[in-house]
Design a protein around this motif. Structure first.
Motif, PDB file in Angstrom:
ATOM      1  N   MET A 179     -24.308   9.881 -13.997  1.00 51.38           N
ATOM      2  CA  MET A 179     -23.466  11.076 -14.064  1.00 51.38           C
ATOM      3  C   MET A 179     -24.031  12.156 -13.132  1.00 51.38           C
ATOM      4  N   ALA A 180     -23.139  12.798 -12.371  1.00 43.71           N
ATOM      5  CA  ALA A 180     -23.604  13.823 -11.427  1.00 43.71           C
ATOM      6  C   ALA A 180     -24.195  15.005 -12.182  1.00 43.71           C
ATOM      7  N   ARG A 181     -25.226  15.591 -11.596  1.00 50.32           N
ATOM      8  CA  ARG A 181     -25.821  16.772 -12.236  1.00 50.32           C
ATOM      9  C   ARG A 181     -24.917  17.979 -12.007  1.00 50.32           C
ATOM     10  N   THR A 182     -24.928  18.874 -12.961  1.00 48.69           N
ATOM     11  CA  THR A 182     -24.135  20.103 -12.836  1.00 48.69           C
ATOM     12  C   THR A 182     -24.665  20.906 -11.645  1.00 48.69           C
ATOM     13  N   LYS A 183     -23.739  21.514 -10.914  1.00 47.60           N
ATOM     14  CA  LYS A 183     -24.140  22.303  -9.742  1.00 47.60           C
ATOM     15  C   LYS A 183     -23.667  23.742  -9.924  1.00 47.60           C
ATOM     16  N   ILE A 184     -24.589  24.651  -9.735  1.00 42.87           N
ATOM     17  CA  ILE A 184     -24.270  26.064  -9.906  1.00 42.87           C
ATOM     18  C   ILE A 184     -24.499  26.776  -8.583  1.00 42.87           C
ATOM     19  N   ALA A 185     -23.448  27.389  -8.062  1.00 43.42           N
ATOM     20  CA  ALA A 185     -23.585  28.111  -6.790  1.00 43.42           C
ATOM     21  C   ALA A 185     -23.630  29.606  -7.076  1.00 43.42           C
ATOM     22  N   LEU A 186     -24.603  30.260  -6.478  1.00 37.59           N
ATOM     23  CA  LEU A 186     -24.752  31.703  -6.662  1.00 37.59           C
ATOM     24  C   LEU A 186     -24.488  32.356  -5.314  1.00 37.59           C
ATOM     25  N   ILE A 187     -23.389  33.097  -5.213  1.00 36.90           N
ATOM     26  CA  ILE A 187     -23.018  33.710  -3.932  1.00 36.90           C
ATOM     27  C   ILE A 187     -23.537  35.142  -3.942  1.00 36.90           C
ATOM     28  N   GLY A 188     -24.532  35.389  -3.126  1.00 41.20           N
ATOM     29  CA  GLY A 188     -25.291  36.639  -3.182  1.00 41.20           C
ATOM     30  C   GLY A 188     -26.624  36.297  -3.824  1.00 41.20           C
ATOM     31  N   ALA A 189     -27.679  36.448  -3.031  1.00 42.57           N
ATOM     32  CA  ALA A 189     -29.010  36.074  -3.533  1.00 42.57           C
ATOM     33  C   ALA A 189     -29.889  37.311  -3.672  1.00 42.57           C
ATOM     34  N   GLY A 190     -29.254  38.438  -4.001  1.00 36.95           N
ATOM     35  CA  GLY A 190     -30.002  39.683  -4.176  1.00 36.95           C
ATOM     36  C   GLY A 190     -30.675  39.736  -5.539  1.00 36.95           C
ATOM     37  N   MET A 191     -30.699  40.941  -6.111  1.00 41.61           N
ATOM     38  CA  MET A 191     -31.432  41.127  -7.371  1.00 41.61           C
ATOM     39  C   MET A 191     -30.817  40.321  -8.513  1.00 41.61           C
ATOM     40  N   ILE A 192     -29.486  40.404  -8.653  1.00 46.10           N
ATOM     41  CA  ILE A 192     -28.857  39.641  -9.744  1.00 46.10           C
ATOM     42  C   ILE A 192     -28.873  38.150  -9.397  1.00 46.10           C
ATOM     43  N   GLY A 193     -28.570  37.832  -8.140  1.00 46.57           N
ATOM     44  CA  GLY A 193     -28.526  36.413  -7.733  1.00 46.57           C
ATOM     45  C   GLY A 193     -29.852  35.705  -8.005  1.00 46.57           C
ATOM     46  N   GLY A 194     -30.960  36.365  -7.636  1.00 52.29           N
ATOM     47  CA  GLY A 194     -32.278  35.761  -7.862  1.00 52.29           C
ATOM     48  C   GLY A 194     -32.570  35.591  -9.344  1.00 52.29           C
ATOM     49  N   THR A 195     -32.178  36.609 -10.135  1.00 51.42           N
ATOM     50  CA  THR A 195     -32.418  36.537 -11.582  1.00 51.42           C
ATOM     51  C   THR A 195     -31.569  35.432 -12.207  1.00 51.42           C
ATOM     52  N   LEU A 196     -30.329  35.323 -11.724  1.00 55.31           N
ATOM     53  CA  LEU A 196     -29.453  34.245 -12.218  1.00 55.31           C
ATOM     54  C   LEU A 196     -30.083  32.880 -11.945  1.00 55.31           C
ATOM     55  N   ILE A 205     -22.156  24.681  -0.902  1.00 55.55           N
ATOM     56  CA  ILE A 205     -21.700  24.923  -2.287  1.00 55.55           C
ATOM     57  C   ILE A 205     -20.641  23.888  -2.685  1.00 55.55           C
ATOM     58  N   ALA A 206     -20.418  22.907  -1.811  1.00 54.46           N
ATOM     59  CA  ALA A 206     -19.369  21.907  -2.079  1.00 54.46           C
ATOM     60  C   ALA A 206     -19.553  21.276  -3.454  1.00 54.46           C
ATOM     61  N   GLY A 207     -18.465  21.201  -4.182  1.00 55.84           N
ATOM     62  CA  GLY A 207     -18.468  20.515  -5.469  1.00 55.84           C
ATOM     63  C   GLY A 207     -19.125  21.298  -6.592  1.00 55.84           C
ATOM     64  N   ALA A 208     -19.423  22.580  -6.394  1.00 51.40           N
ATOM     65  CA  ALA A 208     -20.065  23.361  -7.468  1.00 51.40           C
ATOM     66  C   ALA A 208     -19.150  23.414  -8.693  1.00 51.40           C
ATOM     67  N   ASP A 209     -19.770  23.325  -9.865  1.00 57.38           N
ATOM     68  CA  ASP A 209     -19.007  23.403 -11.123  1.00 57.38           C
ATOM     69  C   ASP A 209     -18.803  24.855 -11.549  1.00 57.38           C
ATOM     70  N   VAL A 210     -19.818  25.673 -11.271  1.00 57.29           N
ATOM     71  CA  VAL A 210     -19.754  27.096 -11.612  1.00 57.29           C
ATOM     72  C   VAL A 210     -20.187  27.885 -10.385  1.00 57.29           C
ATOM     73  N   VAL A 211     -19.472  28.961 -10.093  1.00 56.33           N
ATOM     74  CA  VAL A 211     -19.864  29.858  -9.005  1.00 56.33           C
ATOM     75  C   VAL A 211     -19.999  31.264  -9.593  1.00 56.33           C
ATOM     76  N   ILE A 212     -21.125  31.885  -9.348  1.00 58.58           N
ATOM     77  CA  ILE A 212     -21.287  33.268  -9.820  1.00 58.58           C
ATOM     78  C   ILE A 212     -21.457  34.165  -8.587  1.00 58.58           C
ATOM     79  N   VAL A 213     -20.599  35.169  -8.483  1.00 52.74           N
ATOM     80  CA  VAL A 213     -20.512  35.964  -7.259  1.00 52.74           C
ATOM     81  C   VAL A 213     -21.115  37.357  -7.459  1.00 52.74           C
ATOM     82  N   THR A 214     -22.147  37.639  -6.707  1.00 50.82           N
ATOM     83  CA  THR A 214     -22.742  38.988  -6.716  1.00 50.82           C
ATOM     84  C   THR A 214     -22.796  39.554  -5.301  1.00 50.82           C
ATOM     85  N   ALA A 215     -22.172  38.856  -4.354  1.00 55.08           N
ATOM     86  CA  ALA A 215     -22.229  39.293  -2.949  1.00 55.08           C
ATOM     87  C   ALA A 215     -21.561  40.636  -2.783  1.00 55.08           C
ATOM     88  N   GLY A 216     -22.147  41.454  -1.952  1.00 58.64           N
ATOM     89  CA  GLY A 216     -21.543  42.739  -1.661  1.00 58.64           C
ATOM     90  C   GLY A 216     -22.592  43.777  -1.364  1.00 58.64           C
TER      91      GLY A 216
END
Ligand code: A3D
Length: 320
Positions: free
Chosen positions: A1-18, A69-80
Motif C-alpha cells: 500500500m502506498a504511503r500517505t503523502k503530505i505536501a506543504l506549500i510554503g516552508a516558512g514558520m508554519i510550514g516547518g512546524t507542520l 507534490i504529485a499524488g499528494a493526499d493532503v496539501v496544506i498551504v501557507t505560501a504567501g
C-alpha cells in the motif's frame, strides 16, 4: 500500500512546524515546497535528522518543483507574504492572490484528488480564491481558522475559570479576524454553559466580553509580542488536527472555513462554520440556532468576507 503523502506549500514558520508535527505523528511522507531556493531543502534535511532521535520514519524532502507534490493526499498551504508596515490590505490581497493562483495551478496539475487546507491570510478570501484557481470540488478545499480561534477562546476561558483546557469546548463562527463571532451560548465547560459557569464562579459579563474581545484580536496580540512574524505553533497544530480528521475518516466536527451554500442564509461563501471532516473532505456543515445578536454579528462578519471577495474579483478578472 502506498504511503500517505503530505505536501506543504510554503516552508516558512508554519510550514516547518507542520512538517515537524506531521513527521512526529508519522502521518506520512512529507514534501516541503517553497519558491525560496535551498530553504525547503535545508529545513527538510534538518527535520530528517530529528528522525533518529524522535524515532520517526517519515521521509521529508524539500523542493522548488511542483512536480514533486504529485499524488499528494493532503496539501496544506501557507505560501504567501505577511502584511508589512506601509502595505495596504489591498496590496497584500493582490500579492497573495497571485500566490494562490500559482499554488492552485500546481495542485490542479499534480494532485487534483488531494484534500487541501489553506492557512494563508486573508483566510476566508484566500481559501475561496484557491478553490477557484484549483478547480477542485468545494468539499476538498477548506480553510483553517476556527480550530485556532476556538483554541484561543478555550485557552482564555480555561485560565479565567481555573479549569483544565481539556474540559473547555469553545465555539466560534464567521470570518477569521476582528469580525469573528465567538459564540458563548454554545461554549461549555464539560457541558456546563459558560454563562452558567460564570455565575457559579462569579465572573462578570463584562469580563466575558473582554475574553471574547481578546479572542477576536488573538492573532494581533501575538504579532505585537513577537515583533516579527505571526503565530505558528498553534496554527500548525490546528491544521494537523484537520488533516488527521480527513486521513482517519474521523467525522470530527471542527470549526472550519468551509463552503456554505444555502445554510446560514449564505449563497456560496467560504466562512467559519461547524464542519464535519471525514474521508469525503468537508462532508457536512452544521447549521446551529443563533440568537438575534449572534446572527447580526455573523452578518457583519460574512459581509466583510464578501467585501474581500469583491476586491479579489477586481484584482483578477478570471475570478469575476
Ligand atoms: P512565513 O514564515 O513568511 O512563510 C511563508 C512562506 O511562503 C515563505 O517561506 C515564502 O517564501 C513562501 N512563499 C511566498 N510566495 C510563495 C509562492 N508563490 N509559492 C510557494 N511559497 C511561497 O509565514 P508563516 O508560515 O508564519 O505564515 C504563513 C501564512 O499563514 C501567512 O499568510 C499568515 O498570515 C497566515 N496565518 C494564518 C493564520 C490563520 O489562523 C488563518 C494564523 C497564522 C498565520
Amino acid at each position: 500500500m502506498a504511503r500517505t503523502k503530505i505536501a506543504l506549500i510554503g516552508a516558512g514558520m508554519i510550514g516547518g512546524t507542520l512538517a515537524h508535527l506531521a513527521a512526529k505523528k508519522e502521518m506520512g511522507d512529507i514534501v516541503l515546497f517553497d519558491i525560496a531556493e535551498g530553504m525547503p531543502q535545508g529545513k527538510a534535511l534538518d527535520l530528517s535528522q530529528c528522525g533518529p532521535i524522535e524515532g520517526f520514519d517519515a521521509k521529508i524532502t524539500g523542493t522548488n518543483d511542483y512536480a514533486d507534490i504529485a499524488g499528494a493526499d493532503v496539501v496544506i498551504v501557507t505560501a504567501g507574504v505577511p502584511r508589512k508596515p506601509g502595505m495596504s490590505r489591498d496590496d497584500l490581497l493582490g500579492i497573495n492572490l497571485k500566490v494562490m493562483k500559482a499554488v492552485g495551478e500546481g495542485i490542479k496539475n499534480n494532485c487534483p484528488d488531494a484534500f487541501v487546507i489553506c492557512i494563508t491570510n486573508p483566510l476566508d478570501a484566500m481559501v475561496w480564491a484557491l478553490r477557484e484557481f484549483s478547480g477542485l470540488p468545494h468539499n476538498k478545499v477548506v480553510g483553517m481558522a476556527g480550530v485556532l480561534d476556538s483554541a484561543r477562546f478555550a485557552t482564555f476561558l480555561a485560565w479565567e475559570f481555573g479549569v483544565s483546557v481539556r474540559d473547555v469546548n469553545a465555539f466560534v463562527l464567521g470570518g477569521h479576524g476582528d469580525t469573528m463571532v465567538p459564540v458563548l451560548s454554545y461554549s461549555t465547560i464539560n457541558g456546563i454553559p459558560v454563562k452558567d459557569m460564570a455565575k457559579i464562579k462569579g465572573v462578570s459579563e463584562s469580563r466575558l466580553d473582554e475574553i471574547v474581545d481578546r479572542t477576536r484580536k488573538g492573532g494581533g496580540e501575538i504579532v505585537g509580542l513577537l515583533g516579527n512574524g505571526s503565530a505558528y505553533y498553534a496554527p500548525a497544530t490546528s491544521a494537523i488536527a484537520m488533516a488527521e480528521a480527513y486521513l482517519g475518516d474521523q467525522k470530527r466536527i471542527l470549526p472550519c472555513a468551509s463552503y456554505v451554500e444555502g445554510k446560514y442564509g449564505l449563497d456560496g461563501l467560504y466562512v467559519g462554520v461547524p464542519t464535519m471532516i471525514g474521508a469525503g473532505g468537508t462532508e457536512d456543515v452544521i447549521e446551529i440556532e443563533l440568537s438575534d445578536e449572534e446572527r447580526g454579528n455573523l452578518k457583519v462578519s460574512t459581509d466583510a468576507v464578501e467585501e474581500l471577495l469583491e476586491a479579489c474579483k477586481g484584482l483578477d478578472e478570471s475570478l469575476a
